[in-house]
Design a protein around this motif. Structure first.
Motif, mmCIF file in Angstrom:
data_model
loop_
_atom_site.group_PDB
_atom_site.id
_atom_site.type_symbol
_atom_site.label_atom_id
_atom_site.label_comp_id
_atom_site.label_asym_id
_atom_site.label_seq_id
_atom_site.Cartn_x
_atom_site.Cartn_y
_atom_site.Cartn_z
ATOM 1 N N ARG A 13 42.991 30.868 42.542
ATOM 2 C CA ARG A 13 42.215 32.108 42.688
ATOM 3 C C ARG A 13 42.222 32.507 44.168
ATOM 4 O O ARG A 13 43.288 32.618 44.771
ATOM 5 N N ASP A 14 41.032 32.682 44.770
ATOM 6 C CA ASP A 14 40.983 33.066 46.186
ATOM 7 C C ASP A 14 40.735 31.857 47.091
ATOM 8 O O ASP A 14 40.332 31.994 48.242
ATOM 9 N N LEU A 15 40.986 30.655 46.551
ATOM 10 C CA LEU A 15 40.780 29.410 47.296
ATOM 11 C C LEU A 15 42.137 28.891 47.764
ATOM 12 O O LEU A 15 43.071 28.759 46.974
ATOM 13 N N HIS A 16 42.272 28.621 49.078
ATOM 14 C CA HIS A 16 43.523 28.125 49.650
ATOM 15 C C HIS A 16 43.252 26.869 50.465
ATOM 16 O O HIS A 16 42.276 26.814 51.223
ATOM 17 N N LEU A 17 44.110 25.860 50.305
ATOM 18 C CA LEU A 17 43.929 24.573 50.978
ATOM 19 C C LEU A 17 45.269 24.105 51.544
ATOM 20 O O LEU A 17 46.283 24.124 50.856
ATOM 21 N N ASP A 18 45.244 23.706 52.804
ATOM 22 C CA ASP A 18 46.450 23.171 53.452
ATOM 23 C C ASP A 18 46.271 21.677 53.677
ATOM 24 O O ASP A 18 45.468 21.267 54.527
ATOM 25 N N PRO A 19 46.991 20.815 52.938
ATOM 26 C CA PRO A 19 46.823 19.363 53.086
ATOM 27 C C PRO A 19 47.160 18.858 54.478
ATOM 28 O O PRO A 19 46.593 17.867 54.929
ATOM 29 N N GLU A 20 48.083 19.537 55.170
ATOM 30 C CA GLU A 20 48.515 19.037 56.469
ATOM 31 C C GLU A 20 47.509 19.324 57.574
ATOM 32 O O GLU A 20 47.124 18.440 58.339
ATOM 33 N N SER A 21 47.054 20.574 57.655
ATOM 34 C CA SER A 21 46.081 20.925 58.708
ATOM 35 C C SER A 21 44.646 20.654 58.265
ATOM 36 O O SER A 21 43.727 20.745 59.070
ATOM 37 N N ARG A 22 44.460 20.344 56.974
ATOM 38 C CA ARG A 22 43.140 20.080 56.395
ATOM 39 C C ARG A 22 42.203 21.273 56.584
ATOM 40 O O ARG A 22 41.038 21.134 56.914
ATOM 41 N N LEU A 23 42.738 22.445 56.352
ATOM 42 C CA LEU A 23 41.953 23.673 56.386
ATOM 43 C C LEU A 23 41.763 24.195 54.974
ATOM 44 O O LEU A 23 42.655 24.073 54.124
ATOM 45 N N VAL A 24 40.609 24.798 54.718
ATOM 46 C CA VAL A 24 40.309 25.413 53.431
ATOM 47 C C VAL A 24 39.739 26.799 53.688
ATOM 48 O O VAL A 24 38.880 26.976 54.556
ATOM 49 N N ARG A 25 40.247 27.777 52.944
ATOM 50 C CA ARG A 25 39.696 29.135 53.026
ATOM 51 C C ARG A 25 39.354 29.624 51.631
ATOM 52 O O ARG A 25 40.092 29.383 50.681
ATOM 53 N N MET A 26 38.224 30.310 51.530
ATOM 54 C CA MET A 26 37.788 30.914 50.278
ATOM 55 C C MET A 26 37.536 32.385 50.540
ATOM 56 O O MET A 26 36.728 32.734 51.408
ATOM 57 N N ALA A 27 38.251 33.246 49.830
ATOM 58 C CA ALA A 27 38.145 34.690 50.018
ATOM 59 C C ALA A 27 38.351 35.059 51.489
ATOM 60 O O ALA A 27 37.671 35.920 52.033
#
Length: 289
Positions: free
Chosen positions: A184-198
């Motif tokens: 959905r509008d949730l994005h996660l980067d395993p390498e940089s350990r960043l998460v963004r929602m909307a």
């Protein structure tokens, strides 16, 4: 040995029972740590500030301040791994302990061999800001931030404006092909350990990030609480390590905190759904919001 190397092998033990204190010292010293032992929460906070240890064990019921309050104070000043040891098994106590900043929750009585295995697994998990050594204190989740007074808000770090501005910016249209996981509008980067929602960055603890990453990687495949426990320990799925009720309650507590940060309602989930009696999985992309 350098000061940094020395700190990396230091553990602080905060425990008012002398027998358990000596047992913990034996377990940790057999694992190669030098130990500093104190008998109450106030001295425990001071010892962590003075020694900045790699690992801290905290008893819950202590004279002065309890382990929950000690964990909150420690989290403002240190990125040390925190293991809480207590005879309390109620889910509310697990939620409170993990929300206060603990990385692991072990119920007494414990077996020394299992405790050492858990410590070794915990140390294999990345520390925030890790780059070949201990992370600096400001890089720890919620470091230096005021903590809420109510239990429902405990453990919800709020990023400062300066900290947010310093983070890498992420494009709004990230896709899994970019190395990011998306739901959905949730994005996660395993390498940089960043998460963004909307489009907004989320502040997740190390454990909350690992749980979310495991679920997003599995998509619609259900992950059991025992399975997720092993993920957090860094163990393989074929393992002889015991996963008990306290471990499963800890997963439930972490999931409660994660869902709160996602604004997800378990009764009508947008991101993570519970498969009753089995575990958790991501919702269907086509399910109702």
């Amino acid at each position: 040995m350098s000061d940094t190397a020395e700190r990396l092998k230091t553990a602080v033990i905060v425990e008012d029972d002398p027998d358990i204190r000596h047992l913990l010292a034996d377990v940790l010293e057999s694992a190669g740590f030098s130990t500093v032992s104190v008998a109450n929460g106030i001295d425990g906070v001071r010892a962590v500030v003075d020694h900045q240890p790699l690992l801290t064990t905290l008893d819950v019921n202590m004279p002065g301040i309890d382990g929950f309050e000690a964990a909150r104070r420690i989290r403002r000043q240190s990125d040390t791994y925190i293991i809480m040891l207590t005879g309390l098994e109620e889910e509310a106590d697990v939620v409170l302990g993990l929300g206060a900043g603990a990385d692991e929750y072990v119920v007494k009585p414990f077996r020394p061999r299992e405790l050492r295995a858990r410590i070794e697994a915990l140390l294999r998990r990345p520390r925030v800001g890790e780059s070949g050594g201990a992370a600096s204190v400001p890089e720890r989740e919620g470091a230096g931030q005021a903590l809420p007074a109510t239990h429902t808000a405990v453990g919800a770090p709020v990023a400062t404006e300066a900290a947010v501005d310093a983070r890498p910016r992420v494009d709004e249209d990230l896709a899994p092909s970019d190395g990011w996981l998306a739901h959905r509008d949730l994005h996660l980067d395993p390498e940089s350990r960043l998460v963004r929602m909307a489009g907004e960055e989320l502040d997740l603890t190390r454990t909350e990030f690992d749980l979310l990453a495991a679920l997003m990687e599995s998509r619609r495949r259900v992950r059991s609480k025992a399975d997720l426990t092993l993920v957090l320990r860094g163990e393989s799925y074929v393992t002889s390590y015991f996963v008990g009720d306290a471990d499963k309650r800890a997963i439930e507590a972490h999931m409660t905190n994660l869902r709160r940060k996602l604004g997800d309602n378990p009764a009508n989930p947008r991101y993570i759904e519970t498969v009753r009696g089995v575990g958790y999985r991501m919702t269907s992309e086509s399910s109702a919001s």
